[in-house]
Design a protein around this motif. Structure first.
Motif, PDB file in Angstrom:
ATOM      1  N   ARG A 182      -8.036  -3.447  -8.730  1.00 41.98           N
ATOM      2  CA  ARG A 182      -9.328  -2.870  -9.141  1.00 41.98           C
ATOM      3  C   ARG A 182      -9.669  -1.606  -8.351  1.00 41.98           C
ATOM      4  O   ARG A 182     -10.402  -0.759  -8.832  1.00 41.98           O
ATOM      5  CB  ARG A 182     -10.419  -3.919  -8.951  1.00 41.98           C
ATOM      6  N   TYR A 183      -9.156  -1.484  -7.127  1.00 39.30           N
ATOM      7  CA  TYR A 183      -9.506  -0.369  -6.255  1.00 39.30           C
ATOM      8  C   TYR A 183      -8.372   0.646  -6.124  1.00 39.30           C
ATOM      9  O   TYR A 183      -8.307   1.386  -5.149  1.00 39.30           O
ATOM     10  CB  TYR A 183      -9.938  -0.899  -4.883  1.00 39.30           C
ATOM     11  N   ILE A 184      -7.507   0.671  -7.123  1.00 41.54           N
ATOM     12  CA  ILE A 184      -6.401   1.619  -7.173  1.00 41.54           C
ATOM     13  C   ILE A 184      -6.472   2.361  -8.510  1.00 41.54           C
ATOM     14  O   ILE A 184      -6.549   1.724  -9.559  1.00 41.54           O
ATOM     15  CB  ILE A 184      -5.042   0.902  -7.040  1.00 41.54           C
TER      16      ILE A 184
ATOM     17  N   GLU B 164       2.505  -1.726  -8.396  1.00 42.17           N
ATOM     18  CA  GLU B 164       3.533  -1.025  -7.613  1.00 42.17           C
ATOM     19  C   GLU B 164       2.972  -0.583  -6.269  1.00 42.17           C
ATOM     20  O   GLU B 164       3.662  -0.658  -5.250  1.00 42.17           O
ATOM     21  CB  GLU B 164       4.034   0.209  -8.362  1.00 42.17           C
ATOM     22  N   VAL B 165       1.736  -0.117  -6.265  1.00 39.51           N
ATOM     23  CA  VAL B 165       1.092   0.325  -5.020  1.00 39.51           C
ATOM     24  C   VAL B 165       0.897  -0.872  -4.095  1.00 39.51           C
ATOM     25  O   VAL B 165       1.201  -0.804  -2.900  1.00 39.51           O
ATOM     26  CB  VAL B 165      -0.243   1.037  -5.314  1.00 39.51           C
ATOM     27  N   LEU B 166       0.415  -1.974  -4.639  1.00 41.00           N
ATOM     28  CA  LEU B 166       0.229  -3.180  -3.835  1.00 41.00           C
ATOM     29  C   LEU B 166       1.552  -3.657  -3.251  1.00 41.00           C
ATOM     30  O   LEU B 166       1.631  -4.001  -2.066  1.00 41.00           O
ATOM     31  CB  LEU B 166      -0.419  -4.286  -4.672  1.00 41.00           C
ATOM     32  N   ASP B 167       2.592  -3.658  -4.074  1.00 46.74           N
ATOM     33  CA  ASP B 167       3.917  -4.070  -3.596  1.00 46.74           C
ATOM     34  C   ASP B 167       4.434  -3.126  -2.517  1.00 46.74           C
ATOM     35  O   ASP B 167       5.063  -3.574  -1.545  1.00 46.74           O
ATOM     36  CB  ASP B 167       4.917  -4.124  -4.754  1.00 46.74           C
ATOM     37  N   LEU B 168       4.169  -1.838  -2.664  1.00 46.32           N
ATOM     38  CA  LEU B 168       4.601  -0.856  -1.674  1.00 46.32           C
ATOM     39  C   LEU B 168       3.957  -1.135  -0.323  1.00 46.32           C
ATOM     40  O   LEU B 168       4.642  -1.187   0.709  1.00 46.32           O
ATOM     41  CB  LEU B 168       4.243   0.555  -2.159  1.00 46.32           C
ATOM     42  N   PHE B 169       2.651  -1.374  -0.298  1.00 48.55           N
ATOM     43  CA  PHE B 169       1.977  -1.674   0.961  1.00 48.55           C
ATOM     44  C   PHE B 169       2.446  -3.015   1.529  1.00 48.55           C
ATOM     45  O   PHE B 169       2.658  -3.143   2.727  1.00 48.55           O
ATOM     46  CB  PHE B 169       0.452  -1.663   0.797  1.00 48.55           C
TER      47      PHE B 169
ATOM     48  N   ARG C 208       4.751   9.511   6.040  1.00 43.47           N
ATOM     49  CA  ARG C 208       6.184   9.485   5.728  1.00 43.47           C
ATOM     50  C   ARG C 208       6.418  10.010   4.308  1.00 43.47           C
ATOM     51  O   ARG C 208       5.815   9.523   3.352  1.00 43.47           O
ATOM     52  CB  ARG C 208       6.727   8.066   5.840  1.00 43.47           C
ATOM     53  N   ALA C 209       7.305  10.980   4.187  1.00 38.84           N
ATOM     54  CA  ALA C 209       7.570  11.618   2.889  1.00 38.84           C
ATOM     55  C   ALA C 209       8.020  10.606   1.835  1.00 38.84           C
ATOM     56  O   ALA C 209       7.585  10.668   0.680  1.00 38.84           O
ATOM     57  CB  ALA C 209       8.607  12.728   3.044  1.00 38.84           C
ATOM     58  N   ASP C 210       8.885   9.653   2.217  1.00 39.89           N
ATOM     59  CA  ASP C 210       9.370   8.679   1.244  1.00 39.89           C
ATOM     60  C   ASP C 210       8.236   7.797   0.731  1.00 39.89           C
ATOM     61  O   ASP C 210       8.166   7.474  -0.459  1.00 39.89           O
ATOM     62  CB  ASP C 210      10.499   7.832   1.824  1.00 39.89           C
ATOM     63  N   PHE C 211       7.334   7.434   1.598  1.00 36.05           N
ATOM     64  CA  PHE C 211       6.195   6.603   1.212  1.00 36.05           C
ATOM     65  C   PHE C 211       5.288   7.377   0.246  1.00 36.05           C
ATOM     66  O   PHE C 211       4.874   6.848  -0.789  1.00 36.05           O
ATOM     67  CB  PHE C 211       5.411   6.166   2.452  1.00 36.05           C
ATOM     68  N   ARG C 212       4.999   8.633   0.575  1.00 39.56           N
ATOM     69  CA  ARG C 212       4.147   9.455  -0.292  1.00 39.56           C
ATOM     70  C   ARG C 212       4.775   9.611  -1.670  1.00 39.56           C
ATOM     71  O   ARG C 212       4.083   9.507  -2.685  1.00 39.56           O
ATOM     72  CB  ARG C 212       3.900  10.831   0.332  1.00 39.56           C
ATOM     73  N   GLN C 213       6.067   9.853  -1.712  1.00 40.78           N
ATOM     74  CA  GLN C 213       6.747  10.028  -3.000  1.00 40.78           C
ATOM     75  C   GLN C 213       6.655   8.763  -3.845  1.00 40.78           C
ATOM     76  O   GLN C 213       6.419   8.833  -5.050  1.00 40.78           O
ATOM     77  CB  GLN C 213       8.206  10.442  -2.796  1.00 40.78           C
ATOM     78  N   ARG C 214       6.837   7.626  -3.219  1.00 41.30           N
ATOM     79  CA  ARG C 214       6.747   6.360  -3.957  1.00 41.30           C
ATOM     80  C   ARG C 214       5.318   6.118  -4.436  1.00 41.30           C
ATOM     81  O   ARG C 214       5.110   5.612  -5.540  1.00 41.30           O
ATOM     82  CB  ARG C 214       7.240   5.200  -3.094  1.00 41.30           C
ATOM     83  N   LEU C 215       4.350   6.479  -3.617  1.00 44.88           N
ATOM     84  CA  LEU C 215       2.946   6.313  -4.002  1.00 44.88           C
ATOM     85  C   LEU C 215       2.609   7.229  -5.178  1.00 44.88           C
ATOM     86  O   LEU C 215       2.021   6.783  -6.174  1.00 44.88           O
ATOM     87  CB  LEU C 215       2.050   6.626  -2.797  1.00 44.88           C
ATOM     88  N   ILE C 216       3.000   8.480  -5.089  1.00 44.57           N
ATOM     89  CA  ILE C 216       2.733   9.432  -6.179  1.00 44.57           C
ATOM     90  C   ILE C 216       3.472   9.025  -7.448  1.00 44.57           C
ATOM     91  O   ILE C 216       2.965   9.190  -8.552  1.00 44.57           O
ATOM     92  CB  ILE C 216       3.112  10.866  -5.752  1.00 44.57           C
ATOM     93  N   GLY C 217       4.649   8.457  -7.298  1.00 42.14           N
ATOM     94  CA  GLY C 217       5.441   8.052  -8.455  1.00 42.14           C
ATOM     95  C   GLY C 217       5.026   6.733  -9.079  1.00 42.14           C
ATOM     96  O   GLY C 217       5.501   6.384 -10.163  1.00 42.14           O
ATOM     97  N   ALA C 218       4.144   6.011  -8.432  1.00 40.40           N
ATOM     98  CA  ALA C 218       3.721   4.707  -8.962  1.00 40.40           C
ATOM     99  C   ALA C 218       3.028   4.875 -10.312  1.00 40.40           C
ATOM    100  O   ALA C 218       2.228   5.784 -10.506  1.00 40.40           O
ATOM    101  CB  ALA C 218       2.794   4.013  -7.973  1.00 40.40           C
ATOM    102  N   THR C 219       3.349   3.970 -11.223  1.00 39.58           N
ATOM    103  CA  THR C 219       2.743   4.020 -12.552  1.00 39.58           C
ATOM    104  C   THR C 219       1.812   2.837 -12.809  1.00 39.58           C
ATOM    105  O   THR C 219       1.169   2.773 -13.847  1.00 39.58           O
ATOM    106  CB  THR C 219       3.834   4.051 -13.649  1.00 39.58           C
ATOM    107  N   ALA C 220       1.751   1.916 -11.860  1.00 42.07           N
ATOM    108  CA  ALA C 220       0.875   0.752 -12.003  1.00 42.07           C
ATOM    109  C   ALA C 220       0.343   0.352 -10.630  1.00 42.07           C
ATOM    110  O   ALA C 220       1.033   0.515  -9.613  1.00 42.07           O
ATOM    111  CB  ALA C 220       1.638  -0.420 -12.621  1.00 42.07           C
TER     112      ALA C 220
END
Length: 156
Positions: free
Chosen positions: A10-12, A141-146, A126-138
């Motif tokens: 809800r907050y993403i 995915e963001v929750l799983d990344l964290f 971290r560049a890899d983290f930012r790229q994955r965050l920007i590339g997230a489509t749902a």
């Protein structure tokens, strides 16, 4: 307290189309509207904007982190958004932003506030983290990344 424990889908918000810094802050506040930890939306807005006037929360590396220690919340409140296009946020490195974190904590939680700010900046730095965050489509995915990135972090 881990970042992922403060988040829910809800907050993403992903790939927002916004054109100004004020629109970004308004959108972030709208995302958390109705959060159980917020007792006063107007005060939260006031305190976030007041902090932004003191110094831009564009922290560099395409990240903005509007935040406040405020009586408007009873518990930490966190939202994350990505922007479809880069946006000028008066960042300290003069680079535009694509990732926004909104953090609000109760005034008496200064240590936790600082630890959460540090954890966010360390991960998002971290560049890899930012790229994955920007590339997230749902949001999932963001929750799983964290969840993945924080699995070995101690609780705050």
């Amino acid at each position: 307290m881990k970042i992922e424990s403060l988040l829910s889908d809800r907050y993403i918000a992903l790939n927002l189309e916004l054109g100004t810094k004020n629109q970004v802050i308004d959108a972030m506040l709208s995302i958390v509207d109705g959060h159980a930890g917020i007792r006063d939306n107007d005060l939260l807005r006031h305190d976030v904007l007041r902090r932004e006037q003191e110094m831009s929360t564009g922290i560099g590396k395409n990240i903005a982190l509007p935040h406040a220690k405020t009586a408007a919340v009873t518990q930490p409140v966190l939202a994350i958004a990505t922007l479809k296009k880069e946006l000028n946020f008066d960042s300290i490195d003069n680079e535009p932003v694509r990732i926004i974190f909104l953090l609000a904590t109760p005034e008496e939680m200064l240590a936790e506030h600082l630890k959460l700010l540090g954890r966010i900046t360390r991960l998002a730095g971290r560049a890899d983290f930012r790229q994955r965050l920007i590339g997230a489509t749902a949001a999932t995915e963001v929750l799983d990344l964290f969840r993945e990135e924080e699995k070995d972090f101690p609780q705050i």
